[in-house]
Design a protein around this motif. Structure first.
Motif, PDB file in Angstrom:
ATOM      1  N   VAL A   1     -19.442  43.527 101.511  1.00 21.17           N
ATOM      2  CA  VAL A   1     -18.861  44.350 102.536  1.00 21.17           C
ATOM      3  C   VAL A   1     -19.102  45.805 102.100  1.00 21.17           C
ATOM      4  O   VAL A   1     -19.210  46.944 102.969  1.00 21.17           O
ATOM      5  CB  VAL A   1     -17.275  44.139 102.399  1.00 21.17           C
ATOM      6  CG1 VAL A   1     -16.455  45.236 102.932  1.00 21.17           C
ATOM      7  CG2 VAL A   1     -17.095  42.994 102.919  1.00 21.17           C
ATOM      8  N   ASN A   2     -19.163  46.287 100.788  1.00 21.55           N
ATOM      9  CA  ASN A   2     -19.543  47.746 100.394  1.00 21.55           C
ATOM     10  C   ASN A   2     -20.986  48.001 100.964  1.00 21.55           C
ATOM     11  O   ASN A   2     -21.038  49.105 101.398  1.00 21.55           O
ATOM     12  CB  ASN A   2     -19.489  47.727  98.901  1.00 21.55           C
ATOM     13  CG  ASN A   2     -17.769  47.648  98.356  1.00 21.55           C
ATOM     14  OD1 ASN A   2     -17.126  47.991  99.350  1.00 21.55           O
ATOM     15  ND2 ASN A   2     -17.835  47.378  97.235  1.00 21.55           N
ATOM     16  N   GLN A   3     -21.894  47.094 100.781  1.00 19.90           N
ATOM     17  CA  GLN A   3     -23.180  47.447 101.312  1.00 19.90           C
ATOM     18  C   GLN A   3     -23.303  47.701 102.735  1.00 19.90           C
ATOM     19  O   GLN A   3     -23.971  48.477 103.421  1.00 19.90           O
ATOM     20  CB  GLN A   3     -24.107  46.207 100.687  1.00 19.90           C
ATOM     21  CG  GLN A   3     -24.182  46.231  99.484  1.00 19.90           C
ATOM     22  CD  GLN A   3     -25.044  44.939  98.806  1.00 19.90           C
ATOM     23  OE1 GLN A   3     -25.104  44.198  99.419  1.00 19.90           O
ATOM     24  NE2 GLN A   3     -25.119  45.145  97.631  1.00 19.90           N
ATOM     25  N   LEU A   4     -22.484  46.870 103.658  1.00 18.14           N
ATOM     26  CA  LEU A   4     -22.540  46.746 104.750  1.00 18.14           C
ATOM     27  C   LEU A   4     -21.999  48.184 105.548  1.00 18.14           C
ATOM     28  O   LEU A   4     -22.460  48.902 106.138  1.00 18.14           O
ATOM     29  CB  LEU A   4     -21.822  45.810 105.638  1.00 18.14           C
ATOM     30  CG  LEU A   4     -22.309  44.504 105.558  1.00 18.14           C
ATOM     31  CD1 LEU A   4     -21.420  43.470 106.168  1.00 18.14           C
ATOM     32  CD2 LEU A   4     -23.681  44.371 106.232  1.00 18.14           C
ATOM     33  N   GLU A   5     -21.001  48.670 104.585  1.00 19.24           N
ATOM     34  CA  GLU A   5     -20.441  50.018 105.001  1.00 19.24           C
ATOM     35  C   GLU A   5     -21.319  51.180 104.858  1.00 19.24           C
ATOM     36  O   GLU A   5     -21.619  52.090 105.521  1.00 19.24           O
ATOM     37  CB  GLU A   5     -19.103  50.311 104.165  1.00 19.24           C
ATOM     38  CG  GLU A   5     -18.063  49.345 104.675  1.00 19.24           C
ATOM     39  CD  GLU A   5     -16.585  49.527 103.670  1.00 19.24           C
ATOM     40  OE1 GLU A   5     -16.929  50.319 102.894  1.00 19.24           O
ATOM     41  OE2 GLU A   5     -15.663  48.778 104.158  1.00 19.24           O
ATOM     42  N   THR A   6     -22.036  50.803 103.587  1.00 21.48           N
ATOM     43  CA  THR A   6     -23.084  51.820 103.378  1.00 21.48           C
ATOM     44  C   THR A   6     -24.140  51.862 104.337  1.00 21.48           C
ATOM     45  O   THR A   6     -24.586  53.109 104.779  1.00 21.48           O
ATOM     46  CB  THR A   6     -23.870  51.420 102.133  1.00 21.48           C
ATOM     47  OG1 THR A   6     -22.791  51.582 100.957  1.00 21.48           O
ATOM     48  CG2 THR A   6     -24.907  52.609 101.598  1.00 21.48           C
ATOM     49  N   ILE A   7     -24.515  50.951 104.906  1.00 19.77           N
ATOM     50  CA  ILE A   7     -25.639  50.806 105.881  1.00 19.77           C
ATOM     51  C   ILE A   7     -25.161  51.598 107.186  1.00 19.77           C
ATOM     52  O   ILE A   7     -25.967  52.237 107.820  1.00 19.77           O
ATOM     53  CB  ILE A   7     -26.068  49.358 106.253  1.00 19.77           C
ATOM     54  CG1 ILE A   7     -26.809  48.888 105.042  1.00 19.77           C
ATOM     55  CG2 ILE A   7     -26.884  49.265 107.516  1.00 19.77           C
ATOM     56  CD1 ILE A   7     -27.078  47.402 105.177  1.00 19.77           C
ATOM     57  N   LYS A   8     -23.974  51.174 107.626  1.00 18.54           N
ATOM     58  CA  LYS A   8     -23.325  51.864 108.673  1.00 18.54           C
ATOM     59  C   LYS A   8     -23.255  53.312 108.652  1.00 18.54           C
ATOM     60  O   LYS A   8     -23.698  54.244 109.418  1.00 18.54           O
ATOM     61  CB  LYS A   8     -21.866  51.363 109.033  1.00 18.54           C
ATOM     62  CG  LYS A   8     -21.820  50.014 109.533  1.00 18.54           C
ATOM     63  CD  LYS A   8     -20.406  49.572 109.731  1.00 18.54           C
ATOM     64  CE  LYS A   8     -20.333  48.087 110.216  1.00 18.54           C
ATOM     65  NZ  LYS A   8     -18.933  47.724 110.426  1.00 18.54           N
ATOM     66  N   GLU A   9     -22.852  53.841 107.290  1.00 15.06           N
ATOM     67  CA  GLU A   9     -22.766  55.309 107.244  1.00 15.06           C
ATOM     68  C   GLU A   9     -24.254  55.973 107.126  1.00 15.06           C
ATOM     69  O   GLU A   9     -24.439  57.032 107.633  1.00 15.06           O
ATOM     70  CB  GLU A   9     -22.256  55.471 105.539  1.00 15.06           C
ATOM     71  CG  GLU A   9     -22.092  57.124 105.429  1.00 15.06           C
ATOM     72  CD  GLU A   9     -20.932  57.042 104.070  1.00 15.06           C
ATOM     73  OE1 GLU A   9     -20.755  58.224 103.738  1.00 15.06           O
ATOM     74  OE2 GLU A   9     -20.574  56.141 103.586  1.00 15.06           O
ATOM     75  N   LEU A  10     -25.356  55.298 106.480  1.00 17.32           N
ATOM     76  CA  LEU A  10     -26.531  55.574 106.665  1.00 17.32           C
ATOM     77  C   LEU A  10     -27.323  55.894 107.979  1.00 17.32           C
ATOM     78  O   LEU A  10     -27.772  56.867 108.444  1.00 17.32           O
ATOM     79  CB  LEU A  10     -27.297  54.779 105.884  1.00 17.32           C
ATOM     80  CG  LEU A  10     -27.626  54.725 104.304  1.00 17.32           C
ATOM     81  CD1 LEU A  10     -28.393  53.593 103.844  1.00 17.32           C
ATOM     82  CD2 LEU A  10     -27.698  55.880 103.648  1.00 17.32           C
ATOM     83  N   THR A  11     -26.741  55.068 108.860  1.00 14.81           N
ATOM     84  CA  THR A  11     -27.142  54.918 110.169  1.00 14.81           C
ATOM     85  C   THR A  11     -26.586  56.005 111.001  1.00 14.81           C
ATOM     86  O   THR A  11     -26.947  56.614 111.795  1.00 14.81           O
ATOM     87  CB  THR A  11     -26.854  53.667 110.823  1.00 14.81           C
ATOM     88  OG1 THR A  11     -27.520  52.555 110.293  1.00 14.81           O
ATOM     89  CG2 THR A  11     -27.313  53.713 112.340  1.00 14.81           C
ATOM     90  N   SER A  12     -25.353  56.153 110.615  1.00 19.82           N
ATOM     91  CA  SER A  12     -24.548  57.433 111.198  1.00 19.82           C
ATOM     92  C   SER A  12     -25.398  58.613 110.732  1.00 19.82           C
ATOM     93  O   SER A  12     -25.234  59.696 111.579  1.00 19.82           O
ATOM     94  CB  SER A  12     -23.018  57.425 110.861  1.00 19.82           C
ATOM     95  OG  SER A  12     -22.265  58.626 111.236  1.00 19.82           O
ATOM     96  N   LYS A  13     -25.616  58.944 109.820  1.00 19.65           N
ATOM     97  CA  LYS A  13     -26.430  60.057 109.111  1.00 19.65           C
ATOM     98  C   LYS A  13     -27.725  60.244 109.884  1.00 19.65           C
ATOM     99  O   LYS A  13     -27.790  61.438 110.145  1.00 19.65           O
ATOM    100  CB  LYS A  13     -26.728  59.959 107.428  1.00 19.65           C
ATOM    101  CG  LYS A  13     -25.576  59.904 106.514  1.00 19.65           C
ATOM    102  CD  LYS A  13     -24.799  61.189 106.694  1.00 19.65           C
ATOM    103  CE  LYS A  13     -23.753  61.348 105.557  1.00 19.65           C
ATOM    104  NZ  LYS A  13     -23.118  62.608 105.355  1.00 19.65           N
ATOM    105  N   LEU A  14     -28.403  59.156 110.040  1.00 20.55           N
ATOM    106  CA  LEU A  14     -29.691  59.495 110.543  1.00 20.55           C
ATOM    107  C   LEU A  14     -29.372  59.764 112.106  1.00 20.55           C
ATOM    108  O   LEU A  14     -30.107  60.615 112.617  1.00 20.55           O
ATOM    109  CB  LEU A  14     -30.331  58.192 110.627  1.00 20.55           C
ATOM    110  CG  LEU A  14     -31.688  57.895 111.612  1.00 20.55           C
ATOM    111  CD1 LEU A  14     -32.490  59.100 110.863  1.00 20.55           C
ATOM    112  CD2 LEU A  14     -32.362  56.736 111.629  1.00 20.55           C
TER     113      LEU A  14
END
Length: 429
Positions: free
Chosen positions: A79-92
């Motif tokens: 779950v933490n890693q999925l949230e990190t992926i979403k945040e990385l996508t938002s940053k991009l």
């Protein structure tokens, strides 16, 4: 004795334990055990089986609890890693949006000094650093998970690593594009400033020349007026008006390379008749001379971009007219406004055709080119005089209108320039 012991065992099997062949459908098992005669007939096997099953059940329960804790830890990590992926996508997405906004801003402000994109580059750098910090946190979580016995998904870690590398590559590309745009905008701005400074210097020099009047010309007649654009506001005007005339000769030098039609070199309008005298070549029509709005077509060809000497003669007697180009008489005729005197008190315009006296110009009829030595006489000149002026061997100013700097005004951006006419004509030829 042996036979007695065997019989007792069979009786016990029939009474204490069910026969194997009598198992029910629920899957119960029945065991037959040999018991000595002097021992109690109670079966001790059941207690041992119950004790062994309870120990095994406890071990299974502990194993299940450990597996459940491991699954919960892995679920939390995922779950933490999925949230990190979403945040990385938002940053991009945010980085791409900032870059596109900056590019549009640069295009909209092309003529201004460009904004420094260092702020945008700093934001991109901070974003990259933040992504690296998050990757380090994920690696630390993996180490803690390895210590606790929970395995970190390698596929997810590789995915995050590739995603971060893609983001870094995209950020480098964006930074390079911004640097190139910055350099290009700077060069264009410098070039624009240089052109602006050059134009301003030229205007200042021209203003200084105009303020000095005709002092810059070698002689009062050695100048030309330039009408570079086909508009309805560039023109020259003769300060003097024409007197009443029964004959005239009008000569000029002109140069025009515009086609079709060079426009209107000059027009003279009086109250009640805007087309008192007009020389015009409009569109694909031939050159025309208008007297009192009556028309005669002239066989002149002047749109080759070279200097040409043009003379027009007219007399009210029978409306006789002649047309000269470069000293040669190319046309003549009669019955052009016969017995009509040229009226006085009008306005003489260079470069425009008048729809009303002194104004209402039509840009499509404007003259485009250069004009000089516009002179008017109240008589018909001899052909020898016209030939002498056309080959630069003789100059005679007009007795009605003489071409002098003090006698000509320019408006709307038309300009005066020094001219050595015969030298320019030799250069053209």
């Amino acid at each position: 004795m042996f036979h007695l012991l065997a019989g007792l065992m069979c009786i016990y099997a029939l009474t204490c334990v069910k026969v194997v062949y009598g198992q029910n459908e629920k899957g119960e098992r029945f065991l037959c055990t040999a018991v000595p005669i002097d021992k109690d007939t109670y079966c001790p096997v059941q207690s041992l089986t119950v004790q062994s099953a309870s120990v095994r059940e406890e071990e299974l329960r502990n194993t299940v609890m450990q597996l459940r804790e491991t699954i919960l830890q892995q679920k939390e990590t995922i779950v933490n890693q999925l949230e990190t992926i979403k945040e990385l996508t938002s940053k991009l997405s945010r980085c791409e949006s900032d870059s596109e906004t900056f590019r549009k801003m640069n295009k909209d402000t092309m003529d201004d000094v460009p904004k420094d994109p260092n702020d945008t580059i700093d934001v991109l750098g901070k974003t990259t650093q933040s992504l690296k910090d998050r990757l380090e946190n994920l690696e630390q979580q993996q180490m803690r998970a390895n210590i606790s016995g929970a395995s970190f998904p390698n596929e997810l870690r590789n995915l995050l690593q590739r995603r971060l590398e893609d983001l870094e590559n995209q950020l480098l590309v964006k930074v390079n594009e911004l640097e190139e745009e910055k350099s290009q905008l700077y060069n264009e701005t410098v070039s624009h400033r240089q052109r602006t400074d050059s134009t301003l210097n030229s205007l200042m020099n021209r203003i200084s020349e105009l303020e000095k009047g005709g002092g810059g010309f070698k002689s009062p007649e050695n100048f030309k007026i330039s009408l570079p654009l086909r508009t309805n506001y560039l023109f020259g005007q003769v300060k003097k008006s024409l007197p009443e005339m029964y004959a005239f000769t009008i000569c000029m030098w002109l140069k025009s390379g515009l086609s079709p039609g060079i426009g209107t070199p000059f027009s003279y309008g009086v109250p009640g008749q805007a087309n008192e005298i007009v020389l015009i070549e409009w569109g694909h029509n031939p050159m025309e001379l208008l007297i009192n709005d009556k028309v005669a077509q002239l066989p002149l060809s002047l749109s080759d971009g070279r200097w040409h000497h043009v003379c027009i003669t007219w007399t009210t007697r029978d409306g006789l007219w002649e047309a000269y180009q470069d000293g040669q008489r190319l046309g003549s005729g009669e019955n052009l406004a016969p017995w009509h005197p040229i009226k006085s008190g009008g306005v003489l315009i260079l470069g425009q055709e008048q729809d009303v006296v002194g104004g209402r110009f039509d840009a499509t009829q404007a003259f485009v080119g250069e004009l000089s030595h516009f002179n008017v006489w109240d008589r018909i000149l001899r052909s020898t005089d016209i030939i002498a002026m056309s080959n630069c061997s003789f100059y005679m100013p007009g007795n009605v209108v003489a071409w002098t700097d003090s006698n000509i005004e320019v408006f709307g951006g038309a300009s005066k320039w020094p001219l050595e006419l015969c030298e320019d004509r030799l250069f053209d030829n």
